[in-house]
Design an enzyme around this catalytic site. Sequence first.
Site, PDB file in Angstrom:
ATOM      1  N   LYS A  46      29.592 -27.344  19.519  1.00  0.00           N
ATOM      2  CA  LYS A  46      28.631 -27.933  18.585  1.00  0.00           C
ATOM      3  C   LYS A  46      29.314 -28.921  17.646  1.00  0.00           C
ATOM      4  O   LYS A  46      28.803 -30.021  17.402  1.00  0.00           O
ATOM      5  CB  LYS A  46      27.939 -26.824  17.785  1.00  0.00           C
ATOM      6  CG  LYS A  46      26.993 -25.964  18.616  1.00  0.00           C
ATOM      7  CD  LYS A  46      26.452 -24.803  17.791  1.00  0.00           C
ATOM      8  CE  LYS A  46      25.530 -23.923  18.606  1.00  0.00           C
ATOM      9  NZ  LYS A  46      25.005 -22.771  17.828  1.00  0.00           N
ATOM     10  N   SER A  76      28.935 -23.837  14.171  1.00  0.00           N
ATOM     11  CA  SER A  76      29.022 -22.376  14.093  1.00  0.00           C
ATOM     12  C   SER A  76      28.112 -21.748  15.126  1.00  0.00           C
ATOM     13  O   SER A  76      27.107 -22.340  15.548  1.00  0.00           O
ATOM     14  CB  SER A  76      28.633 -21.893  12.692  1.00  0.00           C
ATOM     15  OG  SER A  76      28.849 -20.503  12.557  1.00  0.00           O
ATOM     16  N   ASP A  77      28.497 -20.531  15.533  1.00  0.00           N
ATOM     17  CA  ASP A  77      27.659 -19.802  16.484  1.00  0.00           C
ATOM     18  C   ASP A  77      27.858 -18.313  16.270  1.00  0.00           C
ATOM     19  O   ASP A  77      28.918 -17.879  15.796  1.00  0.00           O
ATOM     20  CB  ASP A  77      28.000 -20.166  17.925  1.00  0.00           C
ATOM     21  CG  ASP A  77      26.923 -19.699  18.892  1.00  0.00           C
ATOM     22  OD1 ASP A  77      25.872 -20.362  18.953  1.00  0.00           O
ATOM     23  OD2 ASP A  77      27.123 -18.666  19.561  1.00  0.00           O
ATOM     24  N   GLN A  78      26.832 -17.544  16.607  1.00  0.00           N
ATOM     25  CA  GLN A  78      26.920 -16.097  16.482  1.00  0.00           C
ATOM     26  C   GLN A  78      26.350 -15.435  17.730  1.00  0.00           C
ATOM     27  O   GLN A  78      25.285 -15.810  18.219  1.00  0.00           O
ATOM     28  CB  GLN A  78      26.144 -15.614  15.257  1.00  0.00           C
ATOM     29  CG  GLN A  78      26.255 -14.115  15.014  1.00  0.00           C
ATOM     30  CD  GLN A  78      25.455 -13.689  13.803  1.00  0.00           C
ATOM     31  OE1 GLN A  78      24.244 -13.514  13.879  1.00  0.00           O
ATOM     32  NE2 GLN A  78      26.124 -13.521  12.663  1.00  0.00           N
ATOM     33  N   ALA A 101      31.555 -17.372  14.860  1.00  0.00           N
ATOM     34  CA  ALA A 101      32.653 -18.340  14.909  1.00  0.00           C
ATOM     35  C   ALA A 101      32.261 -19.594  14.146  1.00  0.00           C
ATOM     36  O   ALA A 101      31.092 -19.989  14.131  1.00  0.00           O
ATOM     37  CB  ALA A 101      32.994 -18.701  16.351  1.00  0.00           C
TER      38      ALA A 101
END
Length: 212
Positions: free
Chosen positions: A66, A82-84, A119
């Site tokens: 991203k 960011s990612d979850q 992250a």
Amino acid sequence: MLDTPPSSAVPHPLPRPLILGSTSRYRRELLQRLRLPFEVLSPQVDETPAAGEAPADLAVRLALAKARAVAAQSPDAVVIGSDQVADLAGEPIGKPGDHARAVTQLRRMSGRAVVFQTAVAVVCRAIGFEQVQRVPVTVRFRTLDDAEIEHYLRAEQPYDCAGSAKSEGLGIALLSAIESDDPTALIGLPLIKTCELLRAAGVPLLGAGAGS
């Protein structure tokens, strides 16, 4: 889309534009806490997991993808991605999208521990900067009955949240414990790590030339 700090904030000049590569309102609201002017852009990244990809690896890969995607459009900017991914015994658990899937998710997580792998990546192509950090958050769910699950989902409708619960809202009543060293990570953006990466990229957080 430009986000500006609250009126009480005194924005200081940034060396480069700051962009949040996410359309998540939760991440936008968290980043606003730093009182920095920033822009929001959609990263347009395929979030499909690779075959056999571990949830932790998926979160890191997508956060970096991203940030890179937005940085490719704005090479002079400092970009946050960011990612979850919720990790239930090694299986990725995504956003339910609707009521029925949310019920299924909460039934499966009842009485169990789920690790939310969050992250964050910061990329600036102009200076060759690229770093990513992962923050795991262990969430322990109470043993839930169907009436509790139904009441919660009807009240909060957390269908856009991985794991079908909002810890910052009524979802806290579903839990017995949260274990993390970065308290906002569970909401979607670990601000302690984000600040660390922004400082490393040359972004002053507490005034021009501020240190750690």
